[in-house]
Design a protein around this motif. Structure first.
Motif, PDB file in Angstrom:
ATOM      1  N   ASN A 273      70.954  51.079  -8.479  1.00 42.88           N
ATOM      2  CA  ASN A 273      71.062  49.748  -9.068  1.00 42.88           C
ATOM      3  C   ASN A 273      70.380  48.701  -8.197  1.00 42.88           C
ATOM      4  OD1 ASN A 273      72.530  50.688 -11.214  1.00 42.88           O
ATOM      5  ND2 ASN A 273      74.517  50.181 -10.344  1.00 42.88           N
ATOM      6  N   GLY A 274      69.505  47.913  -8.808  1.00 40.52           N
ATOM      7  CA  GLY A 274      68.835  46.849  -8.082  1.00 40.52           C
ATOM      8  C   GLY A 274      67.580  47.261  -7.378  1.00 40.52           C
ATOM      9  N   SER A 275      67.236  48.563  -7.397  1.00 39.12           N
ATOM     10  CA  SER A 275      66.036  49.011  -6.700  1.00 39.12           C
ATOM     11  C   SER A 275      64.777  48.541  -7.404  1.00 39.12           C
ATOM     12  CB  SER A 275      66.016  50.537  -6.593  1.00 39.12           C
ATOM     13  OG  SER A 275      64.734  51.006  -6.255  1.00 39.12           O
ATOM     14  N   ILE A 276      64.731  48.697  -8.730  1.00 44.80           N
ATOM     15  CA  ILE A 276      63.510  48.436  -9.494  1.00 44.80           C
ATOM     16  C   ILE A 276      63.607  47.071 -10.178  1.00 44.80           C
ATOM     17  CG2 ILE A 276      62.016  49.288 -11.338  1.00 44.80           C
ATOM     18  CD1 ILE A 276      63.248  52.090 -10.773  1.00 44.80           C
ATOM     19  N   ARG A 277      62.653  46.209  -9.907  1.00 41.86           N
ATOM     20  CA  ARG A 277      62.619  44.875 -10.497  1.00 41.86           C
ATOM     21  C   ARG A 277      61.288  44.703 -11.220  1.00 41.86           C
ATOM     22  NH1 ARG A 277      64.372  41.956  -4.818  1.00 41.86           N
ATOM     23  NH2 ARG A 277      66.441  42.901  -4.626  1.00 41.86           N
ATOM     24  N   VAL A 278      61.376  44.386 -12.498  1.00 44.39           N
ATOM     25  CA  VAL A 278      60.185  44.245 -13.336  1.00 44.39           C
ATOM     26  C   VAL A 278      60.090  42.808 -13.822  1.00 44.39           C
ATOM     27  CG1 VAL A 278      58.988  45.068 -15.393  1.00 44.39           C
ATOM     28  CG2 VAL A 278      60.402  46.652 -14.068  1.00 44.39           C
ATOM     29  N   GLU A 279      58.913  42.196 -13.652  1.00 48.66           N
ATOM     30  CA  GLU A 279      58.679  40.822 -14.089  1.00 48.66           C
ATOM     31  C   GLU A 279      57.777  40.816 -15.325  1.00 48.66           C
ATOM     32  OE1 GLU A 279      57.035  38.725 -10.805  1.00 48.66           O
ATOM     33  OE2 GLU A 279      58.666  39.262  -9.432  1.00 48.66           O
ATOM     34  N   GLY A 280      57.837  39.709 -16.071  1.00 46.51           N
ATOM     35  CA  GLY A 280      56.910  39.526 -17.181  1.00 46.51           C
ATOM     36  C   GLY A 280      57.204  40.354 -18.401  1.00 46.51           C
ATOM     37  N   ASN A 281      58.497  40.615 -18.681  1.00 45.74           N
ATOM     38  CA  ASN A 281      58.906  41.319 -19.899  1.00 45.74           C
ATOM     39  C   ASN A 281      58.412  42.769 -19.959  1.00 45.74           C
ATOM     40  OD1 ASN A 281      60.199  38.960 -20.939  1.00 45.74           O
ATOM     41  ND2 ASN A 281      58.198  38.197 -21.615  1.00 45.74           N
ATOM     42  N   GLY A 282      58.223  43.398 -18.815  1.00 47.49           N
ATOM     43  CA  GLY A 282      57.877  44.819 -18.807  1.00 47.49           C
ATOM     44  C   GLY A 282      59.067  45.664 -19.213  1.00 47.49           C
ATOM     45  N   CYS A 284      60.620  49.954 -19.956  1.00 41.33           N
ATOM     46  CA  CYS A 284      60.521  51.382 -19.662  1.00 41.33           C
ATOM     47  C   CYS A 284      61.002  52.169 -20.876  1.00 41.33           C
ATOM     48  CB  CYS A 284      61.354  51.733 -18.436  1.00 41.33           C
ATOM     49  SG  CYS A 284      60.625  51.121 -16.882  1.00 41.33           S
ATOM     50  N   PRO A 285      60.693  53.481 -20.939  1.00 42.95           N
ATOM     51  CA  PRO A 285      61.085  54.258 -22.120  1.00 42.95           C
ATOM     52  C   PRO A 285      62.589  54.298 -22.352  1.00 42.95           C
ATOM     53  CG  PRO A 285      59.449  55.447 -20.823  1.00 42.95           C
ATOM     54  CD  PRO A 285      59.872  54.280 -20.015  1.00 42.95           C
ATOM     55  N   GLY A 286      63.385  54.346 -21.275  1.00 42.79           N
ATOM     56  CA  GLY A 286      64.833  54.421 -21.415  1.00 42.79           C
ATOM     57  C   GLY A 286      65.492  53.069 -21.212  1.00 42.79           C
ATOM     58  N   VAL A 287      66.825  53.108 -21.081  1.00 41.49           N
ATOM     59  CA  VAL A 287      67.573  51.867 -20.841  1.00 41.49           C
ATOM     60  C   VAL A 287      67.187  51.276 -19.490  1.00 41.49           C
ATOM     61  CG1 VAL A 287      69.879  50.884 -20.557  1.00 41.49           C
ATOM     62  CG2 VAL A 287      69.475  52.663 -22.284  1.00 41.49           C
ATOM     63  N   ASP A 288      67.131  52.127 -18.460  1.00 48.10           N
ATOM     64  CA  ASP A 288      66.753  51.697 -17.123  1.00 48.10           C
ATOM     65  C   ASP A 288      65.445  52.358 -16.724  1.00 48.10           C
ATOM     66  OD1 ASP A 288      69.143  50.170 -16.684  1.00 48.10           O
ATOM     67  OD2 ASP A 288      70.201  52.066 -16.394  1.00 48.10           O
ATOM     68  N   CYS A 289      64.688  51.687 -15.874  1.00 51.37           N
ATOM     69  CA  CYS A 289      63.472  52.288 -15.332  1.00 51.37           C
ATOM     70  C   CYS A 289      63.855  53.284 -14.248  1.00 51.37           C
ATOM     71  CB  CYS A 289      62.564  51.207 -14.740  1.00 51.37           C
ATOM     72  SG  CYS A 289      61.955  50.031 -15.958  1.00 51.37           S
ATOM     73  N   GLY A 290      63.081  54.357 -14.114  1.00 48.04           N
ATOM     74  CA  GLY A 290      63.376  55.381 -13.124  1.00 48.04           C
ATOM     75  C   GLY A 290      62.109  55.935 -12.510  1.00 48.04           C
ATOM     76  N   ALA A 291      62.267  56.696 -11.427  1.00 43.59           N
ATOM     77  CA  ALA A 291      61.136  57.292 -10.719  1.00 43.59           C
ATOM     78  C   ALA A 291      60.276  58.108 -11.673  1.00 43.59           C
ATOM     79  CB  ALA A 291      61.650  58.178  -9.591  1.00 43.59           C
ATOM     80  N   GLY A 292      58.959  57.937 -11.571  1.00 40.80           N
ATOM     81  CA  GLY A 292      58.013  58.697 -12.378  1.00 40.80           C
ATOM     82  C   GLY A 292      57.786  58.167 -13.766  1.00 40.80           C
ATOM     83  N   GLU A 293      58.497  57.100 -14.165  1.00 39.17           N
ATOM     84  CA  GLU A 293      58.379  56.579 -15.527  1.00 39.17           C
ATOM     85  C   GLU A 293      57.332  55.463 -15.606  1.00 39.17           C
ATOM     86  OE1 GLU A 293      62.839  57.342 -17.356  1.00 39.17           O
ATOM     87  OE2 GLU A 293      62.205  55.302 -16.861  1.00 39.17           O
ATOM     88  N   PRO A 294      56.700  55.295 -16.791  1.00 42.59           N
ATOM     89  CA  PRO A 294      55.763  54.189 -16.956  1.00 42.59           C
ATOM     90  C   PRO A 294      56.478  52.885 -17.283  1.00 42.59           C
ATOM     91  CG  PRO A 294      55.813  55.523 -18.947  1.00 42.59           C
ATOM     92  CD  PRO A 294      56.740  56.190 -17.956  1.00 42.59           C
ATOM     93  N   VAL A 295      56.025  51.799 -16.660  1.00 49.50           N
ATOM     94  CA  VAL A 295      56.454  50.453 -17.020  1.00 49.50           C
ATOM     95  C   VAL A 295      55.318  49.838 -17.835  1.00 49.50           C
ATOM     96  CG1 VAL A 295      57.211  48.207 -16.186  1.00 49.50           C
ATOM     97  CG2 VAL A 295      57.758  50.265 -14.876  1.00 49.50           C
ATOM     98  N   LEU A 312      55.959  44.076 -10.381  1.00 50.14           N
ATOM     99  CA  LEU A 312      57.164  44.895 -10.269  1.00 50.14           C
ATOM    100  C   LEU A 312      57.324  45.263  -8.801  1.00 50.14           C
ATOM    101  CD1 LEU A 312      56.695  48.285  -9.882  1.00 50.14           C
ATOM    102  CD2 LEU A 312      55.683  47.965 -12.108  1.00 50.14           C
ATOM    103  N   SER A 313      58.555  45.592  -8.440  1.00 56.19           N
ATOM    104  CA  SER A 313      58.821  46.042  -7.077  1.00 56.19           C
ATOM    105  C   SER A 313      59.924  47.082  -7.116  1.00 56.19           C
ATOM    106  CB  SER A 313      59.226  44.868  -6.175  1.00 56.19           C
ATOM    107  OG  SER A 313      60.492  44.349  -6.554  1.00 56.19           O
ATOM    108  N   TYR A 314      60.010  47.887  -6.042  1.00 55.08           N
ATOM    109  CA  TYR A 314      60.998  48.958  -5.984  1.00 55.08           C
ATOM    110  C   TYR A 314      61.239  49.360  -4.530  1.00 55.08           C
ATOM    111  CZ  TYR A 314      56.660  51.556  -5.519  1.00 55.08           C
ATOM    112  OH  TYR A 314      55.427  51.977  -5.091  1.00 55.08           O
ATOM    113  N   LEU A 315      62.390  49.968  -4.297  1.00 59.78           N
ATOM    114  CA  LEU A 315      62.685  50.566  -3.001  1.00 59.78           C
ATOM    115  C   LEU A 315      62.251  52.024  -3.020  1.00 59.78           C
ATOM    116  CD1 LEU A 315      66.319  49.197  -2.451  1.00 59.78           C
ATOM    117  CD2 LEU A 315      64.191  48.231  -1.596  1.00 59.78           C
ATOM    118  N   ILE A 316      61.771  52.530  -1.890  1.00 62.05           N
ATOM    119  CA  ILE A 316      61.424  53.941  -1.817  1.00 62.05           C
ATOM    120  C   ILE A 316      62.562  54.711  -1.150  1.00 62.05           C
ATOM    121  CG2 ILE A 316      58.959  53.470  -1.749  1.00 62.05           C
ATOM    122  CD1 ILE A 316      59.007  54.191   1.218  1.00 62.05           C
ATOM    123  N   VAL A 317      62.622  56.007  -1.418  1.00 60.58           N
ATOM    124  CA  VAL A 317      63.709  56.843  -0.918  1.00 60.58           C
ATOM    125  C   VAL A 317      63.621  57.001   0.601  1.00 60.58           C
ATOM    126  CG1 VAL A 317      64.031  58.113  -3.068  1.00 60.58           C
ATOM    127  CG2 VAL A 317      62.343  58.912  -1.405  1.00 60.58           C
TER     128      VAL A 317
END
Length: 536
Positions: A273-282, A284-295, A312-317
């Motif tokens: 939660n809170g790792s992936i932040r998407v700006e500009g109305n981007g 993802c295919p599912g409810v939440d964006c996840g690793a390997g998915e297109p935005v 967009l921004s994200y935390l890495i593992v």
């Protein structure tokens, strides 16, 4: 290669062959090649997605052969098995097949990034060659070679790179374990080939290791719309935040319609939660964006000269190897064509490890929120001056801290005066939720002045005034060993006085799951999107 055969004496109708791409697939332009009119659910095929071939009717004895190929990501552990599965569904039933591929890693890391992409005839094409050493030993005899592509002419090479035939060569005589670096060369595009392919190798005779990289750029006589990708910081630490800025520009004198920008999240993204932040109305295919998915961003019509910036921004593992390269790719599709961009980010790890886990999540106003702060030392030296700090979130009050933790302003602090190399430990603190904020954010730091190292961690919890249904998750053993079995127990409870309908419980399998027969066991009629459950 998939081979489908009708063994019966009668025609079999409605045949569809399906092969699911492994989660280890590298989502980058040119990675996935599908033969025989195979299709994927989205515009592009991606890791974890099914590739399907509509075969229709198979006559008695008829044989069809289908194929696909892909590149795998860099950070697959040595000795891992990549599970492959395929099936054919037809009106009379289903048949399946599976196979595993063993991964043997090359501890020398190599990446090759071309800019710009696409490129026009006569333009300069700039290649960045990034490399790293994770062999466990210093490399003193490295030889780095990068190809001068066909239909191009070498213009310049950094660091006294020498042209030898169709290659640029550099000697890498001092590359310590965990070290990294880069070289650069520029070519001029002479010919009208549609694709320009370059590759690079890094070799060490002493360690008997070789790393390979490849890059494919497209050539367009005119580029109506282009996209650029800025990524930072570079380098980035494990658990660090990576930010992408995509700039889409209409270079033509007419409106360009149907524009959609796409950036695929790397597999190294931390799904929390809170790792992936998407700006500009981007979206993802599912409810939440996840690793390997297109935005994707639906831009619609771009007027002449119009520029759009997306982010967009994200935390890495945590467990990305020091010296690894994280591939970033983006594209813009429009009614007149496609433009792409790519970039690599270098990982330099912080050998102090830190994690922050809140329980429960979600939490209600008035509840106690329990934080566990876990830490470890992989610096190569003992730490005797560690200082651990964990934030008391806004709209909460500190209730208790373990190990004589002291409140200093908005923080709880502990001295960690004996943390040997390879050692680990944990601390705990509990806060009471006072306010009605929707999200509660906490973070922690572990610092050592002597080793000049800092580790960071963050946790985000959601607040609900009333929770009709809640879920708890028990996981064990903790800690667990590599190749050990982890067990999850999910408890779903209706706390209200009325029936709650449409309930679906979901648990996402971690990317560290070993995809091998018998590895994943699901109880209680749980299902996965494909035939078999897999990592991610």
């Amino acid at each position: 290669m998939l081979t489908i055969r009708n063994n019966s004496g009668v025609a079999q109708t409605g045949a569809v062959a399906i092969s699911r791409l492994p989660h280890e697939v590298w989502n980058v332009s040119g990675s996935i090649n599908v033969e025989g009119n195979g299709t994927c659910p989205g515009v592009d095929c991606g890791a974890g997605e099914p590739v399907s071939w509509a075969l229709g009717t198979l006559e008695p004895g008829e044989v069809r052969q289908l194929g696909l190929s892909y590149l795998i990501v860099r950070d697959v552990a040595d000795g891992s098995l990549i599970a492959q599965s395929a099936s054919v569904q037809f009106d009379g039933g289903v048949a399946t097949a599976s196979s595993d591929v063993l991964v043997e890693s090359a501890p020398l890391q190599l990446g090759l990034t071309p800019l710009p992409d696409p490129v026009r005839i006569g333009d300069m094409l700039d290649y960045r060659v990034s490399y790293g050493n994770t062999t466990g030993n210093d490399v003193t005899d490295g030889r780095l070679r990068a190809r001068i592509p066909a239909d191009t002419t070498l213009f310049w090479a950094s660091n006294d790179g020498q042209q030898v035939g169709d290659w640029v060569e550099w000697l890498i005589e001092a590359l310590p374990d965990g070290g990294s670096g880069s070289r650069q060369y520029i070519v001029q595009v002479d010919g009208a080939a549609r694709l320009i392919t370059a590759d690079a190798t890094l070799e060490s005779d002493a360690s008997e290791k070789t790393a390979l990289a490849q890059a494919v750029s497209s050539v367009q006589k005119t580029v109506a719309v282009n996209i650029s990708l800025e990524v930072g910081p570079d380098p980035v630490r494990p658990l660090g935040r990576v930010t992408q800025v995509l700039t889409v520009r209409n270079n033509s004198g007419v409106a360009q319609t149907g524009a959609v920008a796409i950036s695929r999240l790397p597999h190294e993204v931390w799904n929390v939660n809170g790792s992936i932040r998407v700006e500009g109305n981007g979206t993802c295919p599912g409810v939440d964006c996840g690793a390997g998915e297109p935005v994707s961003w639906a831009l619609g019509t771009l007027e002449p000269g119009e520029v759009r910036q997306l982010g967009l921004s994200y935390l890495i593992v945590r467990d990305v190897a020091d010296g690894s390269l994280i591939a970033q790719s983006a594209s813009v599709q429009f009614d007149g064509g496609v433009a792409t961009a790519s970039s690599d980010v270098l990982v330099e790890s912080a050998p102090l490890q830190l994690g922050l886990t809140p329980l429960p999540d979600p939490v209600r106003i008035g509840d106690m929120l329990d934080y566990r702060v876990s830490y470890g030392n992989t610096t190569g030296n003992d730490v005797t001056d560690g200082r651990l700090r964990a934030r008391i979130p806004a709209d909460t009050t500190l209730f208790w801290a373990s190990n004589d933790g002291q409140q200093v302003g908005d923080w709880v602090e502990w001295l960690i005066e004996a943390l040997p190399d390879g050692g680990s430990g944990s601390r705990q603190y509990i806060v009471q939720v006072d306010g009605a904020a929707r999200l509660i954010t906490a973070d922690a730091t572990l610092e050592s002045d002597a080793s000049e190292k800092t580790a960071l961690a963050q946790a985000v919890s959601s607040v609900q005034e009333t929770v009709a249904v809640n879920i708890s998750l028990e996981v064990g053993p903790d800690p667990v060993r590599p190749l050990g079995r982890v067990t999850q127990v999910l408890t779903v409870r209706n706390n209200s006085g009325v029936a709650q309908t449409g309930a679906v419980a979901i648990s996402r399998l971690p990317h560290e799951v070993w995809n091998v027969n018998g590895s994943i066991r699901v109880e209680g009629n749980g299902t996965c999107p494909g035939v078999d459950c897999g990592a991610g």
